[in-house]
Structure formats: structure tokens, C-alpha cells
Write an enzyme that holds these catalytic residues in place. Structure first.
Site, PDB file in Angstrom:
ATOM      1  N   GLU A 128      -1.006  -9.459  -0.865  1.00  0.00           N
ATOM      2  CA  GLU A 128      -2.445  -9.754  -0.666  1.00  0.00           C
ATOM      3  C   GLU A 128      -3.315  -9.618  -1.933  1.00  0.00           C
ATOM      4  O   GLU A 128      -4.030 -10.297  -2.112  1.00  0.00           O
ATOM      5  CB  GLU A 128      -3.020  -8.692   0.409  1.00  0.00           C
ATOM      6  CG  GLU A 128      -2.388  -8.903   1.893  1.00  0.00           C
ATOM      7  CD  GLU A 128      -2.720  -7.884   2.957  1.00  0.00           C
ATOM      8  OE1 GLU A 128      -3.059  -8.131   3.931  1.00  0.00           O
ATOM      9  OE2 GLU A 128      -2.315  -6.686   2.502  1.00  0.00           O
ATOM     10  N   GLU A 186       4.345  -5.746   7.021  1.00  0.00           N
ATOM     11  CA  GLU A 186       3.476  -4.412   7.743  1.00  0.00           C
ATOM     12  C   GLU A 186       3.971  -4.212   9.232  1.00  0.00           C
ATOM     13  O   GLU A 186       3.977  -3.136   9.818  1.00  0.00           O
ATOM     14  CB  GLU A 186       1.980  -4.773   7.743  1.00  0.00           C
ATOM     15  CG  GLU A 186       1.527  -4.464   6.530  1.00  0.00           C
ATOM     16  CD  GLU A 186       1.296  -5.888   5.798  1.00  0.00           C
ATOM     17  OE1 GLU A 186       0.787  -6.132   4.585  1.00  0.00           O
ATOM     18  OE2 GLU A 186       2.023  -7.044   6.084  1.00  0.00           O
ATOM     19  N   ALA A 229       0.851  -1.136  -0.044  1.00  0.00           N
ATOM     20  CA  ALA A 229       0.023  -0.055   0.141  1.00  0.00           C
ATOM     21  C   ALA A 229       0.835   1.200  -0.050  1.00  0.00           C
ATOM     22  O   ALA A 229       1.926   1.194   0.460  1.00  0.00           O
ATOM     23  CB  ALA A 229      -0.892  -0.222   0.998  1.00  0.00           C
ATOM     24  N   GLY A 247       0.433  -5.399   0.781  1.00  0.00           N
ATOM     25  CA  GLY A 247      -0.809  -5.227   0.023  1.00  0.00           C
ATOM     26  C   GLY A 247      -0.570  -5.645  -1.424  1.00  0.00           C
ATOM     27  O   GLY A 247      -1.648  -6.274  -1.946  1.00  0.00           O
TER      28      GLY A 247
END
Length: 258
Positions: free
Chosen positions: A112, A132, A65, A109
Site C-alpha cells: 500500500e 491481511e 504493518a 502496508g
């Protein structure tokens, strides 16, 4: 449609989406995931598209992200705007087959997002991870859930607690990726696989995807019954009649997607 953060092309019945923020290692900002959802919406409605490939430009699939965009959010910003749920999950709900072609980093992300696809083809240079915890948070787009289902509790726990990256060979051994390919062959092979999928009956491929996904979202008895009912329903399609007739007559099937 022209996008700021994506490159989009078609090759017959195959759609290819390239995440295109290479200077930021294709970091997933709100603009990118919104545009990705818009293109998936369009191709889900398009009967000409039978399979989609998702890949990234440059040295990464997606390095996570966008931290610059994310760091300023408060709890009420994240909760009130339904951060991640609002638009990231569109890849997971896409009804047609969706292949992730990962070359380089798929972290946070990005990992993911790759796991939201139906399967992952990786280059030898691919790296997967959920780092993260180094940012003072944990995975929030399914990393603790999907990764555990793919690679098991012990390996997922280690990766989420340490931020360790997994290379392509380990990812294949662990069941995270389907196959590892030379970097210069990745997209060509992904297209060949996608063409094979797109040549099948579209509704049958979509129902097959639903049934496989149900295998890790339900208990075994319910999953088998779901499979059985979908299997029964396929006998109402023209493509079942054509596929079996072609087999008996020793000729290629000509599916009408009905």
C-alpha cells in the site's frame, strides 16, 4: 536530521529515503511512518529537492504493518487515534514526484505504501501482496482501492481474498509497476530517472503529477477540464517561455522553477 528507522541521503536534487528496520523486514510501525512523514515534510519545503526515491534496506521494501504493535489495539484505539489516516497517508499527499524502488517483499502496508508513490520501479526479486486476510482483517491503507485501480477488480479481489503474492513480472504485466530491473541496477536506474525528473521545471512537474492523479479520482469530463486549466496556467510561468524558446532555438532549456 538523524532518524531511528530511516536512512536519508541526497544526490544533488534527488532525495533518497531508505526504510531501515531490516531485522523486521522494514515492518511499518508508528515510529517509522511518523519519521517518514517528517522527512517528506522537510523535502516538500526544500526548493533544492526535485524528486524523491523511497526504498527499503535488506530483503524487503516493507513486509507490512508491524503486527506486534498493531495486534493489541482495540476498535476505540484504532478509531480514536485515527490509525493509518493520521500519518501513513503523508506519502500519498506529497506534492513532489515520489518513486518507489521495490526490491524484495512489498506486502500488506508495504504494498500500500508503494502504491501511494507516483510509480513503482521493481527488481526481479520483488513480491507484492495483500495478505491481511490471513490475519483476520482486510487491507486498511488503500489496498482494496488503489490495487483495484491498478490491476482491475478480478486480480485485486483474488489477491485480497487469498493473500496470494504477485511476482515482479506479473506486476509489470498487470500495470502495478512501471518497469522491472535487475536487482543490482534498481537503485542506480531509480536515481537516473529521478535526476531526469528533477531536471525539469519543479512547478510544472508538480502540476503534471496533480493532473495524472486526478485521472482516477474524477470523472473524465472533470478530469480533462482540470488538466486544461492547469495547462492554461503554465503559460504564466517563466519555465514555459524558456522551454519553448529553447526548443525553437535548438538548445537545452535552463529552467528557473518559476
Amino acid at each position: 536530521m538523524a532518524y531511528e528507522t530511516l536512512l536519508v541521503e541526497t544526490d544533488g536534487p534527488v532525495g533518497v529515503i531508505t526504510l531501515n528496520r531490516p531485522d523486521a523486514l522494514n515492518a511499518l510501525n508508528d515510529k517509522l511512518v511518523t519519521e517518514l512523514g517528517q522527512q517528506l515534510d522537510a523535502w516538500e519545503r526544500d526548493p533544492a529537492i526535485g524528486c524523491v526515491i523511497l526504498t527499503g534496506a535488506g530483503r524487503a521494501f516493507a513486509a507490512g504493518a508491524d503486527i506486534k504493535e498493531m495486534r493489541v489495539q482495540s476498535y476505540m484505539d484504532a478509531y480514536g487515534n485515527d490509525f493509518i489516516t493520521r500519518n501513513w497517508e503523508r506519502a500519498a499527499s506529497f506534492r513532489k514526484p515520489l518513486i518507489a524502488a521495490v526490491n524484495g517483499f512489498a506486502l500488506g502496508g508495504g504494498c500500500e505504501l508503494a502504491m501511494m508513490c507516483d510509480f513503482i520501479l521493481a527488481s526481479e526479486a520483488a513480491k507484492f501482496g495483500q495478505p491481511e486476510i490471513n490475519l483476520g482483517v482486510m487491507p486498511g491503507a488503500g489496498g482494496t482501492q488503489r490495487l483495484t485501480r491498478f490491476v482491475g477488480k478480478s486480480k485485486a479481489m483474488e489477491m485480497c481474498l487469498t493473500g496470494r503474492m504477485m511476482d515482479a513480472a506479473e506486476a509489470e504485466r498487470s500495470g502495478l509497476v512501471s518497469r522491472v530491473l535487475p536487482a543490482d541496477k534498481l537503485i542506480d536506474e531509480a536515481k537516473a530517472v529521478a535526476q531526469k525528473i528533477a531536471s525539469q521545471s519543479r512547478p510544472i512537474a508538480m502540476m503534471t503529477k496533480e493532473s495524472v492523479n486526478a485521472s482516477y479520482e474524477t470523472m473524465l469530463r472533470q478530469g480533462v477540464m482540470f488538466e486544461r486549466r492547469l495547462f492554461h496556467s503554465m503559460f504564466a510561468t517563466d519555465d514555459q517561455k524558456e522551454g519553448m524558446a529553447a526548443f525553437v532555438e535548438k538548445r537545452p532549456a535552463k529552467f528557473s522553477n518559476k
